[in-house]
Write a protein that holds these residues in place. Sequence first.
Motif, short mmCIF file in Angstrom:
data_model
loop_
_atom_site.label_atom_id
_atom_site.label_comp_id
_atom_site.label_asym_id
_atom_site.label_seq_id
_atom_site.Cartn_x
_atom_site.Cartn_y
_atom_site.Cartn_z
N LEU A 1 0.83 -1.21 0.00
CA LEU A 1 0.00 0.00 0.00
C LEU A 1 0.86 1.26 0.00
N ILE A 2 1.88 1.27 0.86
CA ILE A 2 2.79 2.42 0.95
C ILE A 2 3.53 2.62 -0.37
N VAL A 3 4.08 1.53 -0.90
CA VAL A 3 4.84 1.62 -2.15
C VAL A 3 3.98 2.16 -3.28
N CYS A 4 2.74 1.69 -3.38
CA CYS A 4 1.87 2.10 -4.48
C CYS A 4 1.53 3.59 -4.40
N HIS A 5 1.14 4.06 -3.22
CA HIS A 5 0.77 5.48 -3.10
C HIS A 5 1.97 6.39 -3.31
N LEU A 6 3.15 5.97 -2.85
CA LEU A 6 4.35 6.79 -3.07
C LEU A 6 4.76 6.77 -4.55
N THR A 7 4.50 5.65 -5.21
CA THR A 7 4.77 5.58 -6.66
C THR A 7 3.87 6.55 -7.41
N PHE A 8 2.59 6.57 -7.04
CA PHE A 8 1.67 7.53 -7.66
C PHE A 8 2.10 8.97 -7.38
N ALA A 9 2.61 9.21 -6.17
CA ALA A 9 2.95 10.58 -5.76
C ALA A 9 4.23 11.09 -6.42
N PHE A 10 5.26 10.23 -6.52
CA PHE A 10 6.58 10.72 -6.93
C PHE A 10 7.12 10.13 -8.23
N VAL A 11 6.80 8.87 -8.51
CA VAL A 11 7.35 8.22 -9.71
C VAL A 11 6.51 8.52 -10.95
N LEU A 12 5.18 8.38 -10.83
CA LEU A 12 4.31 8.59 -11.99
C LEU A 12 4.46 9.99 -12.60
N PRO A 13 4.54 11.07 -11.78
CA PRO A 13 4.71 12.41 -12.38
C PRO A 13 6.00 12.56 -13.18
N MET A 14 7.03 11.75 -12.86
CA MET A 14 8.28 11.82 -13.61
C MET A 14 8.11 11.36 -15.05
N PHE A 15 7.06 10.60 -15.31
CA PHE A 15 6.82 10.08 -16.66
C PHE A 15 5.80 10.92 -17.43
N ARG A 16 5.43 12.08 -16.86
CA ARG A 16 4.52 12.98 -17.57
C ARG A 16 5.18 13.43 -18.87
N GLY A 17 4.54 13.23 -19.97
CA GLY A 17 5.14 13.51 -21.26
C GLY A 17 5.57 12.24 -21.98
N ASN A 18 5.73 11.16 -21.22
CA ASN A 18 6.08 9.86 -21.79
C ASN A 18 4.80 9.02 -21.84
N ALA A 19 4.14 9.03 -22.98
CA ALA A 19 2.82 8.42 -23.10
C ALA A 19 2.83 6.92 -22.76
N VAL A 20 3.84 6.20 -23.25
CA VAL A 20 3.90 4.75 -23.02
C VAL A 20 4.38 4.43 -21.62
N GLY A 21 5.50 5.04 -21.21
CA GLY A 21 6.08 4.74 -19.90
C GLY A 21 5.14 5.06 -18.76
N GLY A 22 4.43 6.20 -18.84
CA GLY A 22 3.51 6.59 -17.77
C GLY A 22 2.38 5.59 -17.62
N ILE A 23 1.83 5.15 -18.73
CA ILE A 23 0.71 4.21 -18.67
C ILE A 23 1.15 2.85 -18.15
N ILE A 24 2.36 2.41 -18.52
CA ILE A 24 2.88 1.13 -18.01
C ILE A 24 3.04 1.20 -16.50
N ILE A 25 3.66 2.29 -16.01
CA ILE A 25 3.82 2.48 -14.55
C ILE A 25 2.46 2.48 -13.88
N ALA A 26 1.50 3.18 -14.48
CA ALA A 26 0.16 3.26 -13.89
C ALA A 26 -0.49 1.88 -13.81
N TYR A 27 -0.43 1.11 -14.90
CA TYR A 27 -1.04 -0.22 -14.91
C TYR A 27 -0.43 -1.12 -13.82
N ILE A 28 0.90 -1.15 -13.76
CA ILE A 28 1.58 -2.03 -12.79
C ILE A 28 1.20 -1.63 -11.37
N THR A 29 1.23 -0.33 -11.09
CA THR A 29 0.94 0.14 -9.73
C THR A 29 -0.50 -0.13 -9.34
N ILE A 30 -1.43 0.07 -10.27
CA ILE A 30 -2.85 -0.17 -9.99
C ILE A 30 -3.09 -1.65 -9.72
#
Length: 588
Positions: A418-447
């Motif tokens: 739970l902690i890892v997922c919410h921190l990934t959404f908070a700090f890792v996912l925004p780093m992929f803003r602009g990367n259409a494929v990478g961001g969605i892959i990170i989102a799918y895995i985390t969800i």
Amino acid sequence: MSQAIQKTLRDSAAMRWTALLLLALAMFCSYIFMDILSPIKDLMQSTRGWDSTAFGTMQGSEVFLNVFVFFLIFAGIILDKMGVRFTAVLSAAVMLVGACIKWYAVSENFMGSGLETWFTNNLNYIPIFDELGVSPFYGPKTEIINGMEVLIPGMPASAKLAACGFMIFGCGCEMAGITVSRGIVKWFKGRDMALAMGSEMALARLGVATCMIFSPFFAHLGGEVSVSRSVAFGVVLMCIALIMTIVYFFMDQKLDAQTGEAEEKDDPFKVSDLGKILSDSGFWIVALLCVLYYSAIFPFQKYAVNMLQCNLTLTPPDADSFWAQPDVTIFQYIIMLVVAAAGFASNFQKKANLKYGLLGLSIAALIAYCYMGYMRQSASAIFAVFPLLAVLITPILGGYVDHKGKAASMLVLGSVLLIVCHLTFAFVLPMFRGNAVGGIIIAYITILVLGASFSLVPASLWPSVPKLVEPKIIGSAYALIFWIQNIGLWLFPLLIGKVLDNTNPELVTKIAQVKQQAMEAVASGRMSLEEAQEQVSAISEQVAIQYDYTWPLVMLACLGVAALVLGFVLKAVDKKKGLGLEEPNIKG
């Protein structure tokens, strides 16, 4: 030759599972309506003027009466006195009434009506509740933001009336939850009850995915945005839920006529039990774990789609593209059902080739679903994968706890995920803003991982409760645990909305200024009311997908940290008192 023993409906596997299906479908429909507005938060802001605070306050209202008027306790008393079938129909009827009120609140008919004027001018101050800071409504106020005095509008009238409807719906929904559990026990006692409960839970969770896919679908149907269509879809489903419970009523009545038994009744909630329960350390650990864990999941669901919209680079397909066609939504949903059905069924196959064949089909369908979500560039379709992995692994986890134990360790693992997922959404996912494929892959895995962590709670926490609390007070303990859980489910949607607005003051200021300027333009005759509404709607639509979700997500991660600490405390208590939480439920 002795006379054959008369068989009842309960002795027929087909009838048992039909009764379960009726109850599970009712819960499936209620889960869809529960989050019907979650995938279209941005549309509620642009078409109805609901900022994040208004949206969160309305979403939290679902459990307001259960928490502050103690309706959850009354629901248990009603169930005890009136039995399963009456309470099942009553709960569905109450949910339908609340759903209809919520639909009217967001419909075009409410806009400009005398009732809208009344709600705008009233319920801005609720004595006692305002003083305690727990009012379900709020009025306009002036705040200093970035050195500028800004008039912050009060809760929109449509959000106030929707909150009233959602409160009524929430009373019926909680009543339905405890009623369905009792009904399953009645029909499956002494048989495959664990499988029945797992199946009901799996179907109910599919309701979340169904909502994420079809709510935006109906909102955009025909090329014209209408949020009331999405809620109307939910109202139709609540009508179906009522029909399901009525059919169940007659099935259950016939069963009692065959057996000659009165409906089973548990000991009612007793005030005298409070002392024993509240002095039990095991109760407090379980109750706090429950409220922390569920508060980090259910309120998040209400904002998850908007969070993805704000963090992913999504480019809608061309209007004439295959991926923009409404039929794709239906096809994608069918693939989702294949993922869930094949994955769930694979757990109960004894033949290896059939088991792994179904598992392979489920994984292949999941990959196809994720690809379609990417091609559609839809945040709601992306988040809809949330319950799919949970449906697949919940039976596995339940079987592991039954045969191997390690329930407390599973709770610790769930908290870490739970902690890892919410921190990934908070700090890792925004780093992929602009990367259409990478961001969605990170989102799918985390969800998917978040959904898996959610499975650890019902698989390990609830079966552990009887080991922590004395059997004679377990019914009362459950009632209190659910009541405490509802406090979190009321508080955190509201808190997320407030934190979101307070950490994005420039967006709040922008919307407030645009509204104020539009009102002045209308008053001076420079702009018509329709033009002003279009201008405000256009700016609101832009703002709705610009929020920074970092701090709300950090807050939810902190809930996971607290749950992790309590998980270790629970392991220590288990070791000290020998509660047997790490031992298997099935011995030998």
